[in-house]
Enzyme design. Structure first.
Site, short mmCIF file in Angstrom:
data_model
loop_
_atom_site.label_atom_id
_atom_site.label_comp_id
_atom_site.label_asym_id
_atom_site.label_seq_id
_atom_site.Cartn_x
_atom_site.Cartn_y
_atom_site.Cartn_z
CG ASP A 57 -58.58 127.76 -57.31
OD1 ASP A 57 -57.94 126.73 -57.00
OD2 ASP A 57 -59.67 128.06 -56.80
CB SER A 136 -44.59 117.35 -47.03
OG SER A 136 -44.45 117.42 -45.62
CE1 TYR A 149 -49.54 119.44 -46.47
CE2 TYR A 149 -48.24 118.24 -44.85
CZ TYR A 149 -48.32 119.16 -45.87
OH TYR A 149 -47.18 119.81 -46.31
CE LYS A 153 -48.06 118.70 -49.50
NZ LYS A 153 -47.67 119.55 -50.65
P1 NDP Z 1 -47.91 129.03 -47.62
O1 NDP Z 1 -49.26 128.89 -47.03
O2 NDP Z 1 -47.04 130.17 -47.20
O3 NDP Z 1 -48.01 129.06 -49.22
C1 NDP Z 1 -48.90 128.27 -49.91
C2 NDP Z 1 -49.04 128.83 -51.32
O4 NDP Z 1 -49.96 128.02 -52.05
C3 NDP Z 1 -49.59 130.24 -51.29
O5 NDP Z 1 -48.97 131.03 -52.27
C4 NDP Z 1 -51.06 130.03 -51.64
O6 NDP Z 1 -51.56 131.21 -52.24
C5 NDP Z 1 -50.94 128.86 -52.62
N1 NDP Z 1 -52.19 128.16 -52.81
C6 NDP Z 1 -52.97 127.53 -51.88
N2 NDP Z 1 -54.07 127.03 -52.45
C7 NDP Z 1 -53.99 127.32 -53.77
C8 NDP Z 1 -54.82 127.07 -54.89
N3 NDP Z 1 -56.00 126.43 -54.77
N4 NDP Z 1 -54.42 127.50 -56.12
C9 NDP Z 1 -53.25 128.18 -56.25
N5 NDP Z 1 -52.43 128.44 -55.25
C10 NDP Z 1 -52.80 128.03 -54.01
O7 NDP Z 1 -47.18 127.66 -47.33
P2 NDP Z 1 -45.75 127.06 -47.72
O8 NDP Z 1 -44.95 128.01 -48.51
O9 NDP Z 1 -45.19 126.50 -46.49
O10 NDP Z 1 -46.21 125.83 -48.63
C11 NDP Z 1 -45.76 125.59 -49.95
C12 NDP Z 1 -45.75 124.10 -50.18
O11 NDP Z 1 -44.79 123.50 -49.33
C13 NDP Z 1 -47.08 123.40 -49.89
O12 NDP Z 1 -47.33 122.43 -50.89
C14 NDP Z 1 -46.82 122.73 -48.56
O13 NDP Z 1 -47.61 121.60 -48.36
C15 NDP Z 1 -45.35 122.39 -48.68
N6 NDP Z 1 -44.67 122.15 -47.43
C16 NDP Z 1 -44.66 123.11 -46.44
C17 NDP Z 1 -44.05 122.83 -45.24
C18 NDP Z 1 -44.04 123.81 -44.11
O14 NDP Z 1 -43.78 123.39 -42.95
N7 NDP Z 1 -44.25 125.09 -44.33
C19 NDP Z 1 -43.35 121.57 -45.00
C20 NDP Z 1 -43.40 120.65 -46.12
C21 NDP Z 1 -44.03 120.95 -47.28
P3 NDP Z 1 -53.10 131.64 -52.26
O15 NDP Z 1 -53.68 131.29 -50.92
O16 NDP Z 1 -53.00 133.10 -52.55
O17 NDP Z 1 -53.70 130.88 -53.40
#
Ligand code: NDP
Length: 256
Positions: A57, A136, A149, A153
């Protein structure tokens, strides 16, 4: 050359999973870290070889220390840190409560800061390292209903630029990836939100989000992973924001 070691936060699904698989395919030893054990184990299995699943986390300093200690013990010192874990929730500004705001900063800004603080000194000592912050397009431009958000970012981009200048010329680079709407759970849940609020169909809601990208299509997670792999191989790019906005042809030609 010894095998490089990478730690990818948020590696259980979406963009982080694509990055972990890509770096493993490029022969890095990869630690895959997030809160959901089953997802990090699944990604690590798919990455094959000695990929290490870690429950982490990024809002919890003790959890970070344990993950870094275990990665170092089992794979070696961390050469590549991918700060990808992130959350993206939307709300009109008037409904953006302090807890909601703080949650975005805890995961999207403080998490990457704590992770970098734990590994960058070692990278500088070894005179080689990569920090890749998954920011992002929202780190560069503003849009409605996502003040928390977007501010988080922008902060991550600012952090990237400042740290890059501080480590410049010492073998370590710090860059940000700035994708537009990407085909992951974040977009699927944003689309469900639109369905609830507007009565649009799910497909139309996804299409509406895709059309907000300058290239009018969703970004594929593999496109972000390719950009991350390029930064790992690149000794010189430092302090940059790599924009993935869909104006380049899609990695797999997928249009949604
Ligand atoms: P997902 O929700 O599919 O993945 C997010 C990941 O972050 C998951 O593996 C989640 O796992 C993990 N996560 C969230 N909170 C925590 C925490 N406190 N500690 C550890 N891990 C954490 O989203 P995306 O793959 O789309 O997002 C990945 C990144 O890309 C993010 O930073 C997002 O802001 C960025 N992004 C995404 C865009 C989009 O449109 N999808 C566009 C631009 C940027 P778990 O919940 O199991 O901890």
């Amino acid at each position: 050359m010894a095998t490089r070691v990478a730690l990818v936060t948020g590696g259980g699904r979406g963009i982080g999973r694509a990055i972990a698989l890509r770096l493993a395919a490029d022969s890095l030893a990869v630690a895959v870290a997030a809160r959901t054990r089953q997802q990090v184990e699944d990604t690590a299995r798919a990455a094959g070889g000695g990929a290490l699943p870690l429950v982490l986390d990024v809002t919890d300093a003790a959890s970070i220390a344990a993950a870094i200690e275990r990665t170092t013990r089992e794979l070696g010192p961390i050469d590549v840190l991918v700060n990808n874990a992130g959350i993206a929730e939307s709300a009109p500004f008037a409904k953006t409560e302090p807890e909601f705001w703080d949650r975005h900063f805890a995961v999207n800004v403080r998490g990457p800061y704590l992770m970098a603080r734990a590994v960058v000194p070692g990278m500088l000592q070894r005179r080689w390292g990569r920090v890749i912050n998954v920011a992002s397009l929202a780190g560069l431009v503003g849009s409605p209903y996502v003040t928390a958000y977007t501010a988080s970012k922008h902060a991550l981009v600012g952090f990237t630029r400042a740290l890059a200048t501080e480590v410049s010329g010492r073998g370590v680079t710090v860059n940000a990836l700035c994708p537009g709407f990407t085909a992951t759970d974040i977009v699927w849940s944003g689309a469900r939100n639109i369905v609830t609020k507007t009565g649009k169909s799910f497909d139309d809601a996804v299409k509406a989000l895709a059309e907000l990208n300058p290239g009018r299509r969703l970004i594929e997670p593999d496109e972000v992973a390719d950009a991350a792999a390029r930064l790992v191989a690149d000794d010189t790019t430092n302090g940059e924001t790599v924009v993935l906005d869909g104006t380049a042809p899609a990695a797999k030609g997928v249009m949604r």
